[in-house]
Design an enzyme around this catalytic site. Structure first.
Site, PDB file in Angstrom:
ATOM      1  N   HIS A 133       0.701  -1.667   0.219  1.00  0.00           N
ATOM      2  CA  HIS A 133      -0.227   0.045  -0.260  1.00  0.00           C
ATOM      3  C   HIS A 133       0.591   0.985   0.281  1.00  0.00           C
ATOM      4  O   HIS A 133       0.731   2.586  -0.532  1.00  0.00           O
ATOM      5  CB  HIS A 133      -0.745  -0.102   1.358  1.00  0.00           C
ATOM      6  CG  HIS A 133      -1.662   1.185   1.440  1.00  0.00           C
ATOM      7  ND1 HIS A 133      -2.297   1.382   1.120  1.00  0.00           N
ATOM      8  CD2 HIS A 133      -0.793   2.542   2.269  1.00  0.00           C
ATOM      9  CE1 HIS A 133      -3.185   3.183   1.297  1.00  0.00           C
ATOM     10  NE2 HIS A 133      -2.073   3.222   2.561  1.00  0.00           N
ATOM     11  N   HIS A 138       1.264   4.957  -2.707  1.00  0.00           N
ATOM     12  CA  HIS A 138       1.434   6.263  -1.531  1.00  0.00           C
ATOM     13  C   HIS A 138       3.132   7.196  -2.657  1.00  0.00           C
ATOM     14  O   HIS A 138       3.118   7.870  -3.081  1.00  0.00           O
ATOM     15  CB  HIS A 138       2.113   6.833  -0.200  1.00  0.00           C
ATOM     16  CG  HIS A 138       0.753   6.303   0.578  1.00  0.00           C
ATOM     17  ND1 HIS A 138      -0.174   7.414   0.222  1.00  0.00           N
ATOM     18  CD2 HIS A 138       0.263   5.924   0.890  1.00  0.00           C
ATOM     19  CE1 HIS A 138      -1.254   7.000   1.043  1.00  0.00           C
ATOM     20  NE2 HIS A 138      -1.621   6.523   1.399  1.00  0.00           N
ATOM     21  N   GLU A 181      -6.596   9.571  -0.110  1.00  0.00           N
ATOM     22  CA  GLU A 181      -6.281   8.038   0.021  1.00  0.00           C
ATOM     23  C   GLU A 181      -7.298   7.366  -1.044  1.00  0.00           C
ATOM     24  O   GLU A 181      -6.900   6.302  -1.805  1.00  0.00           O
ATOM     25  CB  GLU A 181      -6.872   7.655   1.520  1.00  0.00           C
ATOM     26  CG  GLU A 181      -6.199   7.789   2.448  1.00  0.00           C
ATOM     27  CD  GLU A 181      -4.550   6.841   2.584  1.00  0.00           C
ATOM     28  OE1 GLU A 181      -4.678   5.434   1.701  1.00  0.00           O
ATOM     29  OE2 GLU A 181      -3.501   6.023   3.330  1.00  0.00           O
ATOM     30  N   SER A 200      -4.093   0.755  -4.607  1.00  0.00           N
ATOM     31  CA  SER A 200      -3.373  -0.336  -3.973  1.00  0.00           C
ATOM     32  C   SER A 200      -4.363  -1.312  -4.057  1.00  0.00           C
ATOM     33  O   SER A 200      -3.997  -2.913  -3.629  1.00  0.00           O
ATOM     34  CB  SER A 200      -2.633  -0.116  -2.784  1.00  0.00           C
ATOM     35  OG  SER A 200      -3.574   0.115  -1.393  1.00  0.00           O
TER      36      SER A 200
HETATM   37 CO    CO Z   1      -2.169   4.895   3.393  1.00  0.00          CO
END
Ligand code: CO
Ligand code: PHE
Length: 294
Positions: A133, A138, A181, A200
């Site tokens: 993730h 990110h 997010e 993700s």
């Molecule tokens: Co995150």
């Protein structure tokens, strides 16, 4: 050096509770073959799915960083190109950080990445941020100059909100949730994903863009700050930015008076649509849980 710990949430008599850790650790010299394989499986599956679904900025940045399915990337290699490009570095951590620690890292252009990757039985879902993730989701957009500045500004804003009151933090956290997010971006080719929590996840990559159930609503700072969200299901609502410049400009003003104003206003349920929303898609609401908005 001691092996770093793998800090995950723990089962207690109050259910699963998150555990916080502050240690900064060195990435282990190598991972078991099974961990590299988990990375490779997830990487190939998502890359295939994300062409035409993730924003071009995201896909190009990921290529430019030299991530590949062959093995778990070395933080030191990613840091070379990342620090040259936007001055960000990634640091290894054991799991979730306390809020203020997290904000201070971001404010100094350091992005915390969990050193460990999920187990094979967690391929499709894991409750907390793991290496996949964090790195896959990110880190690529930290190569984008505007997004890189946004993340730093968010960290500085977090330090400030932390000193105001808990409610200011609630409002700021919703902004992170619905942009960093779970954000979508409008492009001439259609809506695209940029949020790390979506890119993700195979299921949410499809759901956020193509399912009839969720709302897709134009970005509005105070509207977002009032909107509850889901932590255990796909989102009921996604917010759509026009560009990273729009995001940067809309969040540049001092939030102190905004927090004060929001204090007196009710929160908005995760799935609600308002008359003055810019609605890209009104969700059917099919399959939504009836309670549990955070
Ligand atoms: Co995150
Ligand atoms: N402008 C915000 C403040 O004054 C800081 C911020 C910037 C927060 C970008 C989030 C994102 O608090």
């Amino acid at each position: 050096m001691n092996e770093p710990r793998r800090v995950e949430r723990q089962q207690t008599d109050k259910g699963y509770v998150p555990v916080y850790t502050t240690a900064i650790i060195e990435q282990p010299a190598d991972y078991p073959a099974a961990d590299h394989a988990t990375w490779g499986t997830l990487y190939e599956r998502q890359r295939e799915l994300l062409v035409g679904r993730a924003s071009d900025e995201f896909l190009q940045a990921q290529d430019a960083m030299g991530m590949s399915p062959d093995r778990i990337p070395r933080f030191s290699e990613l840091n070379q190109i990342l620090s040259e490009t936007t001055g960000w570095t990634i640091i290894g951590v054991e799991g979730l950080l306390p809020e203020l620690d997290f904000f201070e890292h971001l404010a100094n252009r350091r992005f915390p990445v969990s050193w460990w990757i999920r187990r094979p039985d967690q391929i499709d879902y894991i409750a907390e941020p793991d290496l996949f993730h964090d790195l896959f989701g990110h880190v690529p957009l930290l190569m984008n100059p505007v997004f890189a500045d946004y993340m730093q500004a968010y960290g500085a804003g977090g330090v400030k909100a932390h000193a105001i009151d808990p409610q200011a933090l609630v409002h700021l956290t919703r902004l992170y949730w619905y942009t960093v997010e779970f954000g979508l971006i409008n492009t001439p080719q259609g809506l695209r994903i940029y949020g790390a929590g979506i890119v993700s996840s195979k299921g949410e990559s499809l759901y956020s863009l193509e399912d009839d159930a969720p709302n897709r609503i134009g970005f509005d700072l105070e509207r977002i700050m009032r909107t509850r969200y889901r932590i255990d299901t796909y989102q009921k609502t996604y917010f759509v930015i026009d560009s990273f410049d729009q995001l940067m400009q809309a969040t540049a003003p001092d939030f102190t008076p905004i927090y004060a104003r929001l204090h007196a206003q009710d929160a908005i349920p995760a799935g609600a649509v308002h008359a003055d929303d810019h609605v890209f898609h009104r969700g059917s609401g099919q399959g939504w849980a009836t309670d549990g908005d955070v």
